[in-house]
Design an enzyme around this catalytic site. Structure first.
Site, mmCIF file in Angstrom:
data_model
loop_
_atom_site.group_PDB
_atom_site.id
_atom_site.type_symbol
_atom_site.label_atom_id
_atom_site.label_comp_id
_atom_site.label_asym_id
_atom_site.label_seq_id
_atom_site.Cartn_x
_atom_site.Cartn_y
_atom_site.Cartn_z
ATOM 1 N N ASN A 199 33.418 -21.868 25.794
ATOM 2 C CA ASN A 199 32.759 -20.978 24.829
ATOM 3 C C ASN A 199 31.471 -20.491 25.484
ATOM 4 O O ASN A 199 30.502 -21.242 25.577
ATOM 5 C CB ASN A 199 32.477 -21.742 23.533
ATOM 6 C CG ASN A 199 31.689 -20.894 22.538
ATOM 7 O OD1 ASN A 199 31.533 -19.689 22.724
ATOM 8 N ND2 ASN A 199 31.193 -21.530 21.490
ATOM 9 N N TRP A 200 31.502 -19.248 25.921
ATOM 10 C CA TRP A 200 30.337 -18.719 26.653
ATOM 11 C C TRP A 200 29.176 -18.377 25.722
ATOM 12 O O TRP A 200 28.082 -18.083 26.201
ATOM 13 C CB TRP A 200 30.747 -17.481 27.455
ATOM 14 C CG TRP A 200 31.536 -17.784 28.681
ATOM 15 C CD1 TRP A 200 31.844 -19.019 29.181
ATOM 16 C CD2 TRP A 200 32.104 -16.822 29.590
ATOM 17 N NE1 TRP A 200 32.578 -18.893 30.335
ATOM 18 C CE2 TRP A 200 32.751 -17.559 30.610
ATOM 19 C CE3 TRP A 200 32.143 -15.430 29.639
ATOM 20 C CZ2 TRP A 200 33.418 -16.926 31.668
ATOM 21 C CZ3 TRP A 200 32.808 -14.811 30.689
ATOM 22 C CH2 TRP A 200 33.434 -15.550 31.691
ATOM 23 N N LYS A 201 29.432 -18.346 24.414
ATOM 24 C CA LYS A 201 28.375 -17.962 23.449
ATOM 25 C C LYS A 201 27.801 -16.613 23.888
ATOM 26 O O LYS A 201 28.539 -15.769 24.368
ATOM 27 C CB LYS A 201 27.329 -19.083 23.345
ATOM 28 C CG LYS A 201 27.991 -20.447 23.075
ATOM 29 C CD LYS A 201 27.035 -21.531 22.715
ATOM 30 C CE LYS A 201 27.810 -22.829 22.492
ATOM 31 N NZ LYS A 201 26.974 -23.933 22.046
ATOM 32 N N SER A 234 28.407 -31.224 24.659
ATOM 33 C CA SER A 234 27.943 -31.766 25.942
ATOM 34 C C SER A 234 29.083 -32.312 26.817
ATOM 35 O O SER A 234 28.926 -33.351 27.470
ATOM 36 C CB SER A 234 26.860 -32.829 25.718
ATOM 37 O OG SER A 234 25.733 -32.245 25.081
ATOM 38 N N GLU A 291 27.025 -22.830 15.067
ATOM 39 C CA GLU A 291 25.947 -21.836 15.211
ATOM 40 C C GLU A 291 26.158 -20.676 14.241
ATOM 41 O O GLU A 291 25.203 -20.119 13.716
ATOM 42 C CB GLU A 291 25.872 -21.355 16.671
ATOM 43 C CG GLU A 291 25.291 -22.450 17.561
ATOM 44 C CD GLU A 291 25.790 -22.445 18.990
ATOM 45 O OE1 GLU A 291 26.371 -21.441 19.438
ATOM 46 O OE2 GLU A 291 25.596 -23.474 19.672
ATOM 47 N N GLY A 324 30.656 -25.653 26.082
ATOM 48 C CA GLY A 324 29.633 -24.614 26.049
ATOM 49 C C GLY A 324 28.984 -24.432 27.410
ATOM 50 O O GLY A 324 29.558 -23.843 28.324
ATOM 51 N N GLY A 325 27.778 -24.975 27.564
ATOM 52 C CA GLY A 325 26.974 -24.771 28.777
ATOM 53 C C GLY A 325 27.726 -24.992 30.079
ATOM 54 O O GLY A 325 27.582 -24.202 31.025
ATOM 55 N N HIS A 369 32.131 -21.766 14.149
ATOM 56 C CA HIS A 369 31.265 -22.564 15.029
ATOM 57 C C HIS A 369 29.984 -22.930 14.261
ATOM 58 O O HIS A 369 29.509 -22.145 13.435
ATOM 59 C CB HIS A 369 30.925 -21.760 16.285
ATOM 60 C CG HIS A 369 30.275 -22.596 17.340
ATOM 61 N ND1 HIS A 369 28.941 -22.927 17.291
ATOM 62 C CD2 HIS A 369 30.784 -23.199 18.443
ATOM 63 C CE1 HIS A 369 28.656 -23.701 18.324
ATOM 64 N NE2 HIS A 369 29.755 -23.880 19.046
ATOM 65 N N GLU A 380 33.196 -30.777 16.762
ATOM 66 C CA GLU A 380 31.947 -30.629 17.504
ATOM 67 C C GLU A 380 30.785 -31.183 16.673
ATOM 68 O O GLU A 380 30.228 -30.466 15.832
ATOM 69 C CB GLU A 380 31.672 -29.150 17.799
ATOM 70 C CG GLU A 380 32.703 -28.476 18.653
ATOM 71 C CD GLU A 380 32.121 -27.261 19.381
ATOM 72 O OE1 GLU A 380 32.303 -27.186 20.595
ATOM 73 O OE2 GLU A 380 31.470 -26.415 18.745
ATOM 74 N N GLY A 410 24.773 -28.954 23.136
ATOM 75 C CA GLY A 410 23.654 -28.466 23.946
ATOM 76 C C GLY A 410 22.528 -29.476 24.119
ATOM 77 O O GLY A 410 21.444 -29.131 24.567
#
Ligand SMILES: O=C(CO)COP(=O)(O)O
Length: 241
Positions: free
Chosen positions: A9-11, A204, A98, A225-226, A96, A165, A171
């Site tokens: 997930n590149w956000k 993470s 966010e 994610g990251g 998500h 999640e 993150g």
């Protein structure tokens, strides 16, 4: 056995140019990836079309990060399911944390989005997870069950992925212990009618914890994610052992 799906997930990261640079590098690392797992890149809308043209099918699938429930209309800033399928998108992340936190997403709107995505042939990746305060208050199970039941009203469980999640692990570098993630995912599975639903862990995920996460009996993939932003790092995750 549910299908294994490893999704990045590149956000809100990567321009078209950066997305293409990523792809070129990532593909060179993918050659030895076993074909028992699906690899998905959930890119920003602007990068999806150009990625799709470059992929020409192949083993990497594309995912969007949101979809609206109407086919078209006066919904500034939204995107419809057929706009996504027309350019070769297969998956869509829905609900998500966010989006729930910053954009007012609720279990009801998640449910509407999931139904319209499936109608158009997209596979929803529905995200659920508790906050730190909810976990500390012993409410994890209650929160997860409410999100699952609310998101899945009248939903076909055949073409569906769920991502657990925990918000406190997103993150932060603080991963949920893999046994604990396995326990909660087992609980999610008990809420489902179809034992073949893929359930991912997210929060993470890194090269140094993916092998342990994927060794858990209830976990069928990861939403990253990251660590999905770097081609070599994400390739190591995709190539978990
Ligand atoms: O939110 C996530 C994926 O959807 C997880 O993000 P991180 O992997 O950066 O913790």
């Amino acid at each position: 056995m549910p299908k294994v799906v490893i999704a990045g997930n590149w956000k809100m990261h990567k321009t078209q140019r950066e997305a293409l640079e990523f792809l070129q590098d990532f593909k060179s690392h993918l050659e030895e990836t076993p074909d028992d797992r699906e690899v998905v890149l959930c890119a920003p809308f602007t990068a999806l079309a150009v990625l799709s043209k470059t992929l020409h099918g192949g083993r990497i699938r594309l995912g969007a990060q949101n979809v609206h429930w109407e086919k078209s209309g006066a919904y500034t800033g939204e995107i419809s399911a057929d706009m996504l399928t027309e350019i070769g998108v297969h998956y869509v992340v829905i609900g998500h944390s966010e989006r729930r936190q910053y954009f007012g997403e609720t279990d009801e709107t998640v449910n509407l989005r999931v139904i319209s995505a499936q109608k158009q042939g997209l596979i929803p990746i529905i995200c659920v997870g508790e906050s730190k305060a909810q976990r500390d208050a012993g409410e994890t199970e209650k929160v997860i069950i409410k999100q699952i039941q609310g998101g899945l009203v009248n939903v076909d469980q055949k073409n569906l992925v769920i991502a657990y999640e925990p918000i406190w692990a997103i993150g932060t570098g603080e991963t949920c212990e893999s046994e604990e993630a396995n326990r909660v995912i087992g609980l999610i599975r008990q809420q489902l009618d179809n034992p073949e639903v893929t359930i991912q862990y997210g929060g993470s995920v890194k090269p140094d914890n993916i092998d342990e996460i994927m060794a858990q009996s209830q976990i069928n993939g990861a939403l990253v994610g990251g660590a999905s932003l770097d081609p070599a790092v994400f390739a190591r995750i995709v190539n978990y052992r």
